[in-house]
Design a protein around this motif. Structure first.
Motif, mmCIF file in Angstrom:
data_model
loop_
_atom_site.group_PDB
_atom_site.id
_atom_site.type_symbol
_atom_site.label_atom_id
_atom_site.label_comp_id
_atom_site.label_asym_id
_atom_site.label_seq_id
_atom_site.Cartn_x
_atom_site.Cartn_y
_atom_site.Cartn_z
ATOM 1 N N VAL A 140 0.885 -1.170 0.000
ATOM 2 C CA VAL A 140 0.000 0.000 0.000
ATOM 3 C C VAL A 140 0.920 1.216 0.000
ATOM 4 O O VAL A 140 2.127 1.085 0.189
ATOM 5 C CB VAL A 140 -0.947 0.011 1.222
ATOM 6 C CG1 VAL A 140 -1.928 -1.151 1.152
ATOM 7 C CG2 VAL A 140 -0.161 -0.022 2.531
ATOM 8 N N ALA A 141 0.357 2.388 -0.213
ATOM 9 C CA ALA A 141 1.177 3.601 -0.249
ATOM 10 C C ALA A 141 0.483 4.735 0.496
ATOM 11 O O ALA A 141 -0.738 4.732 0.656
ATOM 12 C CB ALA A 141 1.457 4.011 -1.695
ATOM 13 N N GLU A 142 1.278 5.728 0.906
ATOM 14 C CA GLU A 142 0.762 6.861 1.675
ATOM 15 C C GLU A 142 0.367 8.042 0.809
ATOM 16 O O GLU A 142 -0.585 8.746 1.105
ATOM 17 C CB GLU A 142 1.816 7.311 2.685
ATOM 18 C CG GLU A 142 2.117 6.268 3.749
ATOM 19 C CD GLU A 142 3.288 6.652 4.633
ATOM 20 O OE1 GLU A 142 3.756 7.801 4.546
ATOM 21 O OE2 GLU A 142 3.727 5.794 5.409
ATOM 22 N N GLN A 143 1.112 8.282 -0.273
ATOM 23 C CA GLN A 143 0.846 9.446 -1.126
ATOM 24 C C GLN A 143 0.644 8.986 -2.563
ATOM 25 O O GLN A 143 1.373 8.120 -3.049
ATOM 26 C CB GLN A 143 2.025 10.418 -1.078
ATOM 27 C CG GLN A 143 2.302 10.992 0.281
ATOM 28 C CD GLN A 143 3.588 11.807 0.272
ATOM 29 O OE1 GLN A 143 4.004 12.329 -0.756
ATOM 30 N NE2 GLN A 143 4.230 11.914 1.420
ATOM 31 N N TRP A 144 -0.300 9.635 -3.229
ATOM 32 C CA TRP A 144 -0.635 9.272 -4.605
ATOM 33 C C TRP A 144 -0.653 10.521 -5.477
ATOM 34 O O TRP A 144 -1.137 11.568 -5.053
ATOM 35 C CB TRP A 144 -2.015 8.599 -4.649
ATOM 36 C CG TRP A 144 -2.042 7.323 -3.865
ATOM 37 C CD1 TRP A 144 -2.329 7.181 -2.542
ATOM 38 C CD2 TRP A 144 -1.743 6.024 -4.360
ATOM 39 N NE1 TRP A 144 -2.226 5.861 -2.183
ATOM 40 C CE2 TRP A 144 -1.873 5.129 -3.279
ATOM 41 C CE3 TRP A 144 -1.382 5.526 -5.614
ATOM 42 C CZ2 TRP A 144 -1.661 3.764 -3.414
ATOM 43 C CZ3 TRP A 144 -1.169 4.161 -5.747
ATOM 44 C CH2 TRP A 144 -1.303 3.299 -4.659
ATOM 45 N N ARG A 145 -0.141 10.368 -6.681
ATOM 46 C CA ARG A 145 -0.170 11.478 -7.642
ATOM 47 C C ARG A 145 -0.412 10.912 -9.038
ATOM 48 O O ARG A 145 0.320 10.040 -9.497
ATOM 49 C CB ARG A 145 1.154 12.234 -7.596
ATOM 50 C CG ARG A 145 1.187 13.435 -8.520
ATOM 51 C CD ARG A 145 2.458 14.223 -8.297
ATOM 52 N NE ARG A 145 2.638 15.222 -9.343
ATOM 53 C CZ ARG A 145 3.762 15.873 -9.542
ATOM 54 N NH1 ARG A 145 4.818 15.660 -8.779
ATOM 55 N NH2 ARG A 145 3.849 16.762 -10.514
ATOM 56 N N SER A 146 -1.429 11.434 -9.701
ATOM 57 C CA SER A 146 -1.782 10.966 -11.040
ATOM 58 C C SER A 146 -1.213 11.922 -12.089
ATOM 59 O O SER A 146 -1.204 13.136 -11.892
ATOM 60 C CB SER A 146 -3.307 10.889 -11.175
ATOM 61 O OG SER A 146 -3.647 10.428 -12.463
ATOM 62 N N PHE A 147 -0.735 11.361 -13.201
ATOM 63 C CA PHE A 147 -0.116 12.158 -14.261
ATOM 64 C C PHE A 147 -0.915 12.123 -15.562
ATOM 65 O O PHE A 147 -0.362 12.311 -16.629
ATOM 66 C CB PHE A 147 1.314 11.680 -14.518
ATOM 67 C CG PHE A 147 2.221 11.980 -13.383
ATOM 68 C CD1 PHE A 147 2.824 13.221 -13.256
ATOM 69 C CD2 PHE A 147 2.456 11.025 -12.406
ATOM 70 C CE1 PHE A 147 3.652 13.509 -12.187
ATOM 71 C CE2 PHE A 147 3.283 11.312 -11.334
ATOM 72 C CZ PHE A 147 3.880 12.548 -11.226
ATOM 73 N N GLY A 148 -2.189 11.886 -15.487
ATOM 74 C CA GLY A 148 -3.017 11.935 -16.680
ATOM 75 C C GLY A 148 -2.991 10.647 -17.480
ATOM 76 O O GLY A 148 -2.549 9.611 -17.006
ATOM 77 N N LYS A 149 -3.468 10.759 -18.699
ATOM 78 C CA LYS A 149 -3.643 9.563 -19.524
ATOM 79 C C LYS A 149 -2.997 9.749 -20.886
ATOM 80 O O LYS A 149 -2.898 10.873 -21.399
ATOM 81 C CB LYS A 149 -5.126 9.252 -19.672
ATOM 82 C CG LYS A 149 -5.925 10.363 -20.330
ATOM 83 C CD LYS A 149 -7.400 10.053 -20.328
ATOM 84 C CE LYS A 149 -8.169 11.145 -21.057
ATOM 85 N NZ LYS A 149 -9.599 10.872 -21.087
ATOM 86 N N HIS A 150 -2.566 8.636 -21.455
ATOM 87 C CA HIS A 150 -1.926 8.617 -22.766
ATOM 88 C C HIS A 150 -2.447 7.412 -23.538
ATOM 89 O O HIS A 150 -2.777 6.382 -22.942
ATOM 90 C CB HIS A 150 -0.407 8.538 -22.612
ATOM 91 C CG HIS A 150 0.144 9.678 -21.825
ATOM 92 N ND1 HIS A 150 0.237 9.651 -20.448
ATOM 93 C CD2 HIS A 150 0.589 10.889 -22.209
ATOM 94 C CE1 HIS A 150 0.718 10.795 -20.021
ATOM 95 N NE2 HIS A 150 0.948 11.571 -21.064
ATOM 96 N N ALA B 188 3.076 6.331 -6.596
ATOM 97 C CA ALA B 188 2.727 5.971 -5.220
ATOM 98 C C ALA B 188 3.984 6.085 -4.364
ATOM 99 O O ALA B 188 4.965 5.379 -4.604
ATOM 100 C CB ALA B 188 2.181 4.548 -5.174
ATOM 101 N N LEU B 189 3.954 6.982 -3.389
ATOM 102 C CA LEU B 189 5.109 7.197 -2.517
ATOM 103 C C LEU B 189 4.826 6.651 -1.119
ATOM 104 O O LEU B 189 3.681 6.604 -0.677
ATOM 105 C CB LEU B 189 5.437 8.686 -2.435
ATOM 106 C CG LEU B 189 5.839 9.350 -3.755
ATOM 107 C CD1 LEU B 189 5.992 10.855 -3.572
ATOM 108 C CD2 LEU B 189 7.115 8.734 -4.312
ATOM 109 N N GLY B 190 5.894 6.261 -0.431
ATOM 110 C CA GLY B 190 5.733 5.693 0.905
ATOM 111 C C GLY B 190 5.163 4.292 0.863
ATOM 112 O O GLY B 190 4.414 3.882 1.759
ATOM 113 N N ALA B 191 5.510 3.530 -0.172
ATOM 114 C CA ALA B 191 4.990 2.171 -0.309
ATOM 115 C C ALA B 191 5.542 1.280 0.798
ATOM 116 O O ALA B 191 6.706 1.380 1.180
ATOM 117 C CB ALA B 191 5.364 1.609 -1.679
ATOM 118 N N ARG B 192 4.660 0.411 1.328
ATOM 119 C CA ARG B 192 5.065 -0.510 2.385
ATOM 120 C C ARG B 192 4.179 -1.752 2.313
ATOM 121 O O ARG B 192 3.039 -1.692 1.848
ATOM 122 C CB ARG B 192 4.948 0.141 3.755
ATOM 123 C CG ARG B 192 3.554 0.604 4.075
ATOM 124 C CD ARG B 192 3.410 1.239 5.449
ATOM 125 N NE ARG B 192 2.127 1.894 5.595
ATOM 126 C CZ ARG B 192 0.955 1.285 5.691
ATOM 127 N NH1 ARG B 192 0.870 -0.021 5.671
ATOM 128 N NH2 ARG B 192 -0.177 1.984 5.815
#
Length: 194
Positions: A111-121, A137-141
């Motif tokens: 799982v992860a603590e922070q999420w950031r989406s960069f759109g679609k291609h 996904a940052l802070g994965a554990r």
């Protein structure tokens, strides 16, 4: 050569679809054949189109700056590939990020603590109707939970983030769309080092 955005060219017009028929339609693949006419009257019959749901690629990084990756057998490729966790976005998924979180946990048990989406291609705008979404996904554990799909035998691998561009360049990463997702997500946080 003309410059400007692709949508700014007044000379290019969409094709007209005269008819369309399903060639294959099952749970894995939807292939249709369109009978088309270009703007200048040229017939293109049939033109095959693949219909897939949108996909998501998860570029997951743990607190030790390691990418959370998967190794698995890919039949069309005929071998084992190193990939980011990825999969189809289900209709039940409330968002792209929710789909990314589901895929990450299903495939890796993380799982992860922070999420950031960069759109679609578009994976291939010539033949595919779907889009591929890149999510960081940052802070994965490890969560302690992993769902095993009987069609997927997956080994979880941790690789230093600093090695990602080299592994793309030397062919260790084989999936071109996933290389693009890695470059987009890691480039945004200053960690794509060719």
């Amino acid at each position: 050569m003309t410059t400007g955005s692709p949508s700014s060219s007044p000379d290019l017009k969409p094709w007209t679809v005269q008819s369309s028929r399903d060639v294959i339609r099952d749970r894995w693949l939807k292939l249709r054949a369109d009978d088309c006419v270009t703007a200048d009257g040229t017939e293109i019959t049939p033109y095959y189109v693949l219909e897939y749901p949108d996909w998501v690629h998860v570029v997951a990084i743990d607190d030790e700056d390691q990418l959370i990756l998967v190794e698995q057998y890919r039949h069309a490729f005929g071998g084992i590939t190193l990939e980011v966790p990825a999969g189809a976005i289900d209709r039940e998924d409330p968002s792209v990020t929710a789909a990314a979180a589901r895929e990450l946990e299903e495939e890796t048990g993380y799982v992860a603590e922070q999420w950031r989406s960069f759109g679609k291609h578009s994976p291939n705008p010539a033949t595919h109707t779907n889009f591929c979404h890149t999510v960081l996904a940052l802070g994965a554990r490890p969560s302690g939970t992993r769902l095993n799909d009987p069609t997927e035998q997956i080994r979880v691998v941790r690789v230093p983030v600093r090695d990602a561009a080299r592994l793309a360049a030397d062919g260790t990463f084989t999936n071109a769309m996933q290389i693009a997702s890695l470059a987009i997500a890691l480039g945004a946080i200053g960690k794509w080092n060719p």
